[in-house]
Design a protein around this motif. Structure first.
Motif, PDB file in Angstrom:
ATOM      1  N   LYS A 162       0.840  -1.196   0.000  1.00  0.00           N
ATOM      2  CA  LYS A 162       0.000   0.000   0.000  1.00  0.00           C
ATOM      3  C   LYS A 162       0.874   1.245   0.000  1.00  0.00           C
ATOM      4  CE  LYS A 162      -3.614  -2.624   0.285  1.00  0.00           C
ATOM      5  NZ  LYS A 162      -4.440  -2.855  -0.925  1.00  0.00           N
ATOM      6  N   PRO A 163       0.461   2.319  -0.610  1.00  0.00           N
ATOM      7  CA  PRO A 163       1.248   3.557  -0.606  1.00  0.00           C
ATOM      8  C   PRO A 163       1.483   4.055   0.814  1.00  0.00           C
ATOM      9  CG  PRO A 163      -0.534   3.683  -2.217  1.00  0.00           C
ATOM     10  CD  PRO A 163      -0.782   2.449  -1.402  1.00  0.00           C
ATOM     11  N   ASP A 164       2.702   4.588   1.032  1.00  0.00           N
ATOM     12  CA  ASP A 164       3.059   5.147   2.334  1.00  0.00           C
ATOM     13  C   ASP A 164       3.750   6.484   2.075  1.00  0.00           C
ATOM     14  OD1 ASP A 164       3.933   5.790   4.869  1.00  0.00           O
ATOM     15  OD2 ASP A 164       4.561   3.748   5.366  1.00  0.00           O
ATOM     16  N   PRO A 165       2.988   7.528   1.839  1.00  0.00           N
ATOM     17  CA  PRO A 165       3.586   8.825   1.482  1.00  0.00           C
ATOM     18  C   PRO A 165       4.569   9.335   2.533  1.00  0.00           C
ATOM     19  CG  PRO A 165       1.214   8.827   1.081  1.00  0.00           C
ATOM     20  CD  PRO A 165       1.514   7.567   1.838  1.00  0.00           C
TER      21      PRO A 165
END
Length: 345
Positions: free
Chosen positions: A5-8
């Protein structure tokens, strides 16, 4: 993408760390839980120890095993030891080991590096694993389950000690990595030690040699040694030419008396030359080797080159070159003493 999952926030953190001016300690900054670095630092790989210390903030450098594409050989039973103290205990069930005694002081009979078979005389000289002697150097010869018979691995090992009755070995160098112009012979270990003495001149400028190789240039009269250096420049002060000339002289001062006699007395060897190559040159050298069929997992920078296309590639990316400003020191009569001593032995 179903798992990740994206983890900005993490992405911003990594970008910020890598965007800082200095990458010192970047490993521990990005991965704060790192306990050690699993890496090879024996032989000529020892040149990367300062770089690894710089990026890892001095984390332990662990050499866990000794292996090649032909076979696994042994393990380091003291993995947290200093890099200079790494020794490997050979596991007798991995293959059948034999050892060819090596005298690196006189390798006129050395075979081409591509030759992996033994002649009749060498087969008679082979020593069993149980018969190796402390302090002696040997070339490793193996017979493997895969079908290799008395195969010369090409590694020179030194007996460092014993675990119970099992011999433990230091990796010394690759066999037949030799520079020679006249009667001189400079092997991998001697060249590496000379390099260590030379690069101290770069320390005040916060510069290091990230990669290097060498070439015996016989197109000039007399022939001379050429070293190709790719530098990592961390400082902003420009390195003056006299510093590289001092590096040339430091290397020559570190080489054996036969080389220095050729330089000083016989005039059969010309001044050593250092050629500074552009950034990325050794990456291109690796790409070229891989294009010819070399394995990317097994590739190591060659410390001596002879293949004409490789020399041409290196020369095409030379940014500047420097020669030794004067002859190294040499004591007359020393070479004759060595020859007499060898003949008596």
């Amino acid at each position: 993408m179903k798992i990740l999952k994206p983890d900005p926030r993490l992405a911003d953190f990594i970008q910020a760390e890598c965007g800082k001016k200095s990458w010192q300690g970047i490993i521990t900054r990005v991965w704060p839980n790192t306990k050690y670095v699993d890496v090879i630092v024996t032989g000529t790989m020892s040149q990367y120890i300062p770089t690894l210390d710089y990026y890892s903030n001095g984390l332990p450098l662990v050499c866990t095993m000794y292996a090649s594409s032909e076979c696994y050989f042994g393990v380091n039973l003291n993995p947290l030891c200093k890099p200079s103290e790494v020794s490997y205990t050979l596991i007798p069930t991995m293959c059948y080991y034999e050892f060819l005694p090596v005298n690196r002081a006189n390798e006129n009979e050395a075979l081409p590096s591509s030759t992996r078979s033994l002649n009749d005389k060498e087969q008679q000289e082979l020593v069993e694993l149980v018969d190796v002697k402390l302090g002696q150097e040997y070339e490793l010869v193996v017979t493997t389950y895969a079908g290799l018979y008395r195969y010369r691995v090409g590694d020179v090992l030194r007996v460092a000690g014993f675990k119970n009755k099992a011999p433990q070995f230091n990796f010394v160098c690759r066999k037949n990595v030799v520079l020679s112009i006249d009667s001189d012979k400079t092997d991998e270990v001697e060249l590496q030690n000379a390099m260590k003495n030379a690069v101290t001149h770069l320390v005040p400028f916060d510069a290091t040699v990230s990669e290097y190789t060498s070439y015996a240039d016989t197109t000039t009269i007399p022939g001379h040694y050429v070293l190709y250096w790719e530098l990592t420049l961390n400082g902003t002060t420009q390195i003056p030419p006299c510093v590289f000339e001092d590096c040339c002289l430091a290397i020559e001062e570190s080489l054996n008396s036969v080389y220095r006699q050729g330089r000083v007395s016989d005039k059969s060897i010309g001044p050593l030359e250092i050629k500074i190559v552009e950034q990325g040159t050794f990456d291109k050298l690796m790409d070229y080797a891989i294009s010819l069929g070399a394995s990317i997992n097994q590739y190591k920078t060659p410390r001596c080159v002879k293949f004409a296309p490789v020399v041409e590639l290196l020369n095409s990316r030379v940014a500047s070159s420097y020669f030794s400003p004067k002859c190294p020191k040499w004591v007359p009569g020393h070479k004759q003493w060595i020859n007499n001593n060898n003949s008596q032995n």
